[in-house]
Scaffold this motif. Structure first.
Motif, PDB file in Angstrom:
ATOM      1  N   SER A 305       0.834  -1.206   0.000  1.00  0.00           N
ATOM      2  CA  SER A 305       0.000   0.000   0.000  1.00  0.00           C
ATOM      3  C   SER A 305       0.867   1.255   0.000  1.00  0.00           C
ATOM      4  N   SER A 309       1.009   3.677  -3.260  1.00  0.00           N
ATOM      5  CA  SER A 309       0.452   5.009  -3.026  1.00  0.00           C
ATOM      6  C   SER A 309       1.465   6.081  -3.425  1.00  0.00           C
ATOM      7  N   CYS A 316      -3.680   3.922  -2.055  1.00  0.00           N
ATOM      8  CA  CYS A 316      -4.058   2.551  -2.405  1.00  0.00           C
ATOM      9  C   CYS A 316      -4.273   1.793  -1.095  1.00  0.00           C
TER      10      CYS A 316
END
Length: 376
Positions: A305, A309, A316
């Motif tokens: 993540s 991101s 995300c």
């Protein structure tokens, strides 16, 4: 005793859907004739889409149930015929529109169907199991769900859902079989036994193109696509065929697996797709003595993540963590999703939370039949 009329019989048949298409037999022009004799015995002739229709028995049973409930019906005889080529062509146009050879409705920018490509960087992280169970969980929520097995070289979806039949061909249109409320298509439905699929890029693209354009998916709320691991030809083809599709990235807690999963999600930077979320599978194991063990490490989903991101300059999120449970593998081997066989286990609860996170809110109009004027 009230004598049945053709109008009453036709109304009863309007409540019988073709199992593959999901629309009434009367609407599909499959009811050719209705005859009623003086004793109230009904004879109907039904035109099947193909001669070897695999659901002929179910159609017959549903017709008998519906017609025998009409007052005055003494019995029913069903004669099955087969549509002509012209009738099948008319049916295809009715279902797909006059431009049925063009782009699928799924590819249109205004398509109401949410399309999720379920990706992973490597094999062995349980991506297909997650996809199958997520599809069934979404269907259990009342959504209209399709599942495309795009893992052409490693297809496993039909076996995990217990599907042994192939799509029914109506001209150039394929009617996908349904299992647990999910419409499914896979290259595994077209190969003999466990034969390998040895194809290069152009053939892979053509197969996926047929799955998108030639399969009658109907009006779906969600289409899940089980992708092959990695970032090869299939990922590129589906980004072209379904440009509005989003990615769900599956990883395990292991940092090495997470690093590879980042690559699968990073495809979005090249294709313009959105990463809808990260799913961590086999996050922990709750042992019988009550202790929780992290068999494959920890932090994989969070790392993916954070990395995606930053790379994509948009958040995300981690949308679910699924615990490890040996019964999950056993259920898949039996062709029964664990969300069905064990609806209260921890992995099912985790899948249900993921389904809630990605499920669209669907408001369908109520079917209301006027029964008379309302008093002032």
């Amino acid at each position: 005793m009230t004598s049945p009329t053709e109008s009453l019989i036709r109304s009863a048949l309007a409540g019988v859907d073709d199992p593959e298409i999901g629309r009434p037999l009367t609407e599909l022009n499959m009811v050719e004739t209705i005859d009623i004799d003086a004793e109230g015995r009904v004879a109907v002739r039904i035109l099947l889409t193909v001669a070897g229709c695999p659901l002929r028995t179910k159609i017959g049973d549903d017709i008998r149930t519906a017609v025998t409930e009409v007052p005055g019906v003494a019995g029913i005889d069903i004669d099955f015929g087969v549509m002509t080529d012209e009738q099948r062509r008319d049916l295809r146009i009715q279902l797909r529109g006059p431009e049925s050879e063009g782009l699928s409705a799924l590819a249109q920018p205004d398509s109401p169907t949410r399309v999720y490509c379920v990706v992973s960087g490597k094999g062995g992280v349980g991506k297909s199991s997650v996809t199958v169970n997520l599809a069934v969980a979404l269907a259990r929520r009342g959504l209209r769900v399709g599942l495309m097995d795009a893992d052409v070289h490693g297809h496993s979806v039909p076996a995990m859902l217990g599907i042994t039949s192939a799509p029914t061909l109506v001209g150039a249109m394929m009617m996908p079989p349904t299992a647990f409320g999910v419409r499914v298509v896979s290259i595994g439905m077209f190969v003999d036994d466990n034969a390998p699929v040895v194809w290069r890029g152009p053939m892979l693209h053509r197969a996926l193109q047929q799955f998108v354009n030639d399969v009658y998916w109907g009006e779906l709320d969600i289409l899940l696509i089980d992708m092959p691991p990695g970032t090869g030809d299939v990922a590129i083809s589906l980004a072209q065929l379904l440009p509005t599709s989003q990615l769900l990235v599956v990883t395990t807690p292991q940092r090495t697996a997470a690093r590879i999963a980042e690559r699968a999600g990073a495809v979005a930077a090249q294709t313009g797709q959105r990463v809808a979320g990260i799913i961590e599978n086999m996050s922990w194991y709750d042992s019988p003595d009550g202790t929780r063990q992290t068999l494959f490490g920890a932090g994989g989903a969070t790392a993916v993540s954070r990395a995606l991101s930053g790379l994509l300059d948009t958040y995300c999120p981690v949308i679910g963590r699924i615990p490890f449970d040996p019964t999950v593998c056993a259920a898949g081997d039996r062709g029964a999703p664990f969300v069905e066989t064990d609806p209260h286990c921890a992995p099912t609860r985790a899948i249900d939370e993921i389904a809630a996170a990605i499920a669209p809110i669907v408001r369908r109009p109520l079917s209301v039949t006027p029964v008379g004027s309302v008093p002032a």
